[in-house]
Design a protein around this motif. Structure first.
Motif, short mmCIF file in Angstrom:
data_model
loop_
_atom_site.label_atom_id
_atom_site.label_comp_id
_atom_site.label_asym_id
_atom_site.label_seq_id
_atom_site.Cartn_x
_atom_site.Cartn_y
_atom_site.Cartn_z
N CYS A 68 -13.38 9.99 12.35
CA CYS A 68 -13.05 8.77 13.11
C CYS A 68 -13.16 8.98 14.61
O CYS A 68 -13.06 8.02 15.38
CB CYS A 68 -11.66 8.27 12.72
N GLU A 127 -10.73 4.15 9.06
CA GLU A 127 -10.11 4.73 7.86
C GLU A 127 -10.98 5.87 7.36
O GLU A 127 -12.16 5.68 7.08
CB GLU A 127 -9.97 3.66 6.79
N THR A 133 -12.73 8.28 4.92
CA THR A 133 -13.21 8.17 3.55
C THR A 133 -13.80 9.52 3.14
O THR A 133 -13.87 10.43 3.96
CB THR A 133 -14.31 7.09 3.44
N CYS A 183 -15.85 8.08 8.15
CA CYS A 183 -14.88 7.11 8.65
C CYS A 183 -15.49 5.72 8.58
O CYS A 183 -16.69 5.55 8.82
CB CYS A 183 -14.52 7.45 10.10
#
Length: 174
Positions: free
Chosen positions: A47, A65, A67, A71
């Motif tokens: 991120c 978010e 993952t 991100c």
């Protein structure tokens, strides 16, 4: 003019030797691409691969978010999405080698790094685009953008803006 058989044989042997030397030399180079200012984003939080100011300028006001692939950011209405992450076990050269499997493939430069556009469909019609940039010779970073179908925005431009801002902020490769 007389040319001896020995001279022709030596010339052929010399050419064959050059071809073998070139093949060995290329084999030692690996499959990486040349990157003038190599980066190593692998230890960064996904991120953080795009500066937060750029994320806000692109219209994302929520935190990204994490993952499995990196991100992801979504717009307030969820219609626009951006995902970025280090590509596991694939270099930019791997994408180039598989260029024929993409209906939309093109070479470009992102923040002075070689990159490709690698899409299965038409980004403007589908509203989806993936750009892959070489962080260094063996490591690539992917940015995937998605916009609502029928929108006039270009999803590839969204992905490129994110990468153009992100690449300079990544740590230099050692």
């Amino acid at each position: 003019m007389k040319v001896s058989v020995a001279r022709i044989g030596a010339a052929r042997l010399g050419m064959a030797g050059l071809a073998v030397a070139a093949a060995v030399s290329l084999a030692g180079c690996g499959q990486g691409v040349q990157v003038e200012s190599p980066k190593d984003p692998s230890n960064e939080s996904p991120c953080d691969l795009v500066p937060s100011q750029t994320i806000h300028e692109l219209g994302f006001h929520e935190e990204g978010e994490e993952t499995a692939d990196g991100c992801a950011w979504k717009s307030a209405g969820g219609g626009v999405e951006l995902a970025i992450g280090v590509v596991a076990d694939r270099s930019l050269q791997d994408f180039r080698d598989e260029s024929t499997k993409y209906s939309d493939f093109g070479e470009l430069t992102v923040a002075a790094h070689p990159a490709v556009r690698a899409n299965s469909g038409d980004p403007k019609a589908d509203g989806k685009c993936e750009l892959v940039v070489a962080a260094n010779g063996e490591q690539a970073v992917s940015a995937k953008a998605k916009i609502p179908s029928g929108a006039t925005a270009d999803p590839c431009a969204l992905a490129q803006r994110a990468l153009d801002a992100g690449v300079p902020s990544w740590p230099a490769a050692e």
